[in-house]
Design a protein around this motif. Structure first.
Motif, PDB file in Angstrom:
ATOM      1  N   TYR A 197      -5.391   9.389  -1.895  1.00  0.00           N
ATOM      2  CA  TYR A 197      -4.314   8.651  -1.235  1.00  0.00           C
ATOM      3  C   TYR A 197      -4.934   7.378  -0.669  1.00  0.00           C
ATOM      4  N   ALA A 198      -4.142   6.369  -0.467  1.00  0.00           N
ATOM      5  CA  ALA A 198      -4.652   5.110   0.095  1.00  0.00           C
ATOM      6  C   ALA A 198      -5.300   5.355   1.462  1.00  0.00           C
ATOM      7  N   ASP A 199      -6.311   4.563   1.763  1.00  0.00           N
ATOM      8  CA  ASP A 199      -6.995   4.663   3.057  1.00  0.00           C
ATOM      9  C   ASP A 199      -5.990   4.574   4.203  1.00  0.00           C
ATOM     10  N   GLN A 200      -6.206   5.389   5.217  1.00  0.00           N
ATOM     11  CA  GLN A 200      -5.363   5.395   6.413  1.00  0.00           C
ATOM     12  C   GLN A 200      -6.217   4.967   7.597  1.00  0.00           C
ATOM     13  N   THR A 201      -5.709   4.020   8.381  1.00  0.00           N
ATOM     14  CA  THR A 201      -6.476   3.450   9.483  1.00  0.00           C
ATOM     15  C   THR A 201      -5.738   3.639  10.804  1.00  0.00           C
ATOM     16  N   TRP A 202      -6.492   3.965  11.835  1.00  0.00           N
ATOM     17  CA  TRP A 202      -5.967   4.060  13.191  1.00  0.00           C
ATOM     18  C   TRP A 202      -6.675   3.018  14.043  1.00  0.00           C
ATOM     19  N   THR A 203      -5.935   2.406  14.971  1.00  0.00           N
ATOM     20  CA  THR A 203      -6.499   1.434  15.900  1.00  0.00           C
ATOM     21  C   THR A 203      -6.380   1.979  17.321  1.00  0.00           C
ATOM     22  N   ASN A 204      -7.520   1.998  18.011  1.00  0.00           N
ATOM     23  CA  ASN A 204      -7.564   2.489  19.379  1.00  0.00           C
ATOM     24  C   ASN A 204      -7.334   1.321  20.324  1.00  0.00           C
ATOM     25  N   GLY A 205      -6.323   1.458  21.195  1.00  0.00           N
ATOM     26  CA  GLY A 205      -6.019   0.412  22.165  1.00  0.00           C
ATOM     27  C   GLY A 205      -6.471   0.748  23.570  1.00  0.00           C
ATOM     28  N   GLY A 206      -7.354   1.739  23.691  1.00  0.00           N
ATOM     29  CA  GLY A 206      -7.791   2.158  25.030  1.00  0.00           C
ATOM     30  C   GLY A 206      -9.229   2.611  25.036  1.00  0.00           C
ATOM     31  N   SER A 207      -9.490   3.676  25.769  1.00  0.00           N
ATOM     32  CA  SER A 207     -10.845   4.210  25.908  1.00  0.00           C
ATOM     33  C   SER A 207     -11.322   4.863  24.614  1.00  0.00           C
ATOM     34  N   SER A 208     -12.624   4.827  24.411  1.00  0.00           N
ATOM     35  CA  SER A 208     -13.242   5.436  23.234  1.00  0.00           C
ATOM     36  C   SER A 208     -12.977   6.937  23.195  1.00  0.00           C
ATOM     37  N   GLN A 209     -12.829   7.472  21.995  1.00  0.00           N
ATOM     38  CA  GLN A 209     -12.659   8.916  21.826  1.00  0.00           C
ATOM     39  C   GLN A 209     -13.447   9.348  20.596  1.00  0.00           C
ATOM     40  N   THR A 210     -14.115  10.480  20.676  1.00  0.00           N
ATOM     41  CA  THR A 210     -14.864  11.021  19.546  1.00  0.00           C
ATOM     42  C   THR A 210     -13.946  11.902  18.715  1.00  0.00           C
ATOM     43  N   VAL A 211     -13.965  11.688  17.398  1.00  0.00           N
ATOM     44  CA  VAL A 211     -13.220  12.552  16.483  1.00  0.00           C
ATOM     45  C   VAL A 211     -14.211  13.157  15.496  1.00  0.00           C
ATOM     46  N   TYR A 212     -13.922  14.377  15.077  1.00  0.00           N
ATOM     47  CA  TYR A 212     -14.846  15.137  14.243  1.00  0.00           C
ATOM     48  C   TYR A 212     -14.394  15.287  12.799  1.00  0.00           C
ATOM     49  N   GLY A 213     -13.139  14.953  12.527  1.00  0.00           N
ATOM     50  CA  GLY A 213     -12.641  15.069  11.168  1.00  0.00           C
ATOM     51  C   GLY A 213     -11.141  14.907  11.120  1.00  0.00           C
ATOM     52  N   TYR A 214     -10.566  15.319  10.000  1.00  0.00           N
ATOM     53  CA  TYR A 214      -9.111  15.233   9.859  1.00  0.00           C
ATOM     54  C   TYR A 214      -8.571  16.545   9.317  1.00  0.00           C
ATOM     55  N   TYR A 215      -7.280  16.752   9.550  1.00  0.00           N
ATOM     56  CA  TYR A 215      -6.607  17.919   9.005  1.00  0.00           C
ATOM     57  C   TYR A 215      -5.223  17.518   8.518  1.00  0.00           C
ATOM     58  N   VAL A 216      -4.706  18.279   7.571  1.00  0.00           N
ATOM     59  CA  VAL A 216      -3.432  17.970   6.927  1.00  0.00           C
ATOM     60  C   VAL A 216      -2.507  19.162   7.111  1.00  0.00           C
ATOM     61  N   THR A 217      -1.279  18.877   7.576  1.00  0.00           N
ATOM     62  CA  THR A 217      -0.313  19.929   7.844  1.00  0.00           C
ATOM     63  C   THR A 217       0.985  19.690   7.085  1.00  0.00           C
ATOM     64  N   THR A 218       1.812  20.720   7.065  1.00  0.00           N
ATOM     65  CA  THR A 218       3.171  20.547   6.559  1.00  0.00           C
ATOM     66  C   THR A 218       3.919  19.619   7.511  1.00  0.00           C
ATOM     67  N   ALA A 219       5.033  19.077   7.055  1.00  0.00           N
ATOM     68  CA  ALA A 219       5.795  18.113   7.850  1.00  0.00           C
ATOM     69  C   ALA A 219       6.242  18.689   9.190  1.00  0.00           C
TER      70      ALA A 219
END
Length: 135
Positions: free
Chosen positions: A80-102
């Protein structure tokens, strides 16, 4: 008992049905997780704590936008096309991604990043799905 074998051509058809079938109206959701967990076969939606940095929201992945299935290293592969998130506040650590039903009721798959990411400005995920017979 004999092993069930999904042939290469079947893998392509089955993965295409699973993610690209536009007769199914529900898209799927892509989310980042911020808890230090390693996904496993027994993981559920409750296993993950969704990121919540300023500007974050889950991404809806439209079925029609997945690539056509192809064979990569003997396995059915869709991306799927790259998906980007922009953080507008304090830094946060993320460890990965998950995919769910709608409806967020069912975990479809998850992937832990090779190294945790500190999201100070932006982060990107390239959603992918690989399917193969285990036999």
């Amino acid at each position: 008992m004999a092993n069930l074998i999904v042939c290469n051509e079947g893998e392509l058809v089955i993965t295409g049905w699973a993610l690209r079938d536009t007769s199914v109206t529900d898209d799927i959701k892509l989310k980042l997780f911020k808890n230090n967990v390693t996904p496993s076969a027994t993981s559920t939606v409750a296993t993950f704590t969704q990121a919540d940095f300023t500007g974050y929201s889950a991404k809806s992945l439209a079925r029609a936008s997945w690539t056509a299935p192809s064979t990569v290293s003997g396995k059915a592969y869709l991306s799927y096309a790259d998906q980007t998130w922009t953080n507008g506040g304090s830094s946060q650590t993320v460890y990965g991604y998950y995919v769910t039903t709608a409806d967020d009721a069912t975990l479809l798959w998850a992937e832990r990043f090779d190294t945790p990411r500190s999201v100070t400005t932006t982060t990107m995920v390239s959603p992918k799905f690989t399917g193969a017979s285990e036999a």
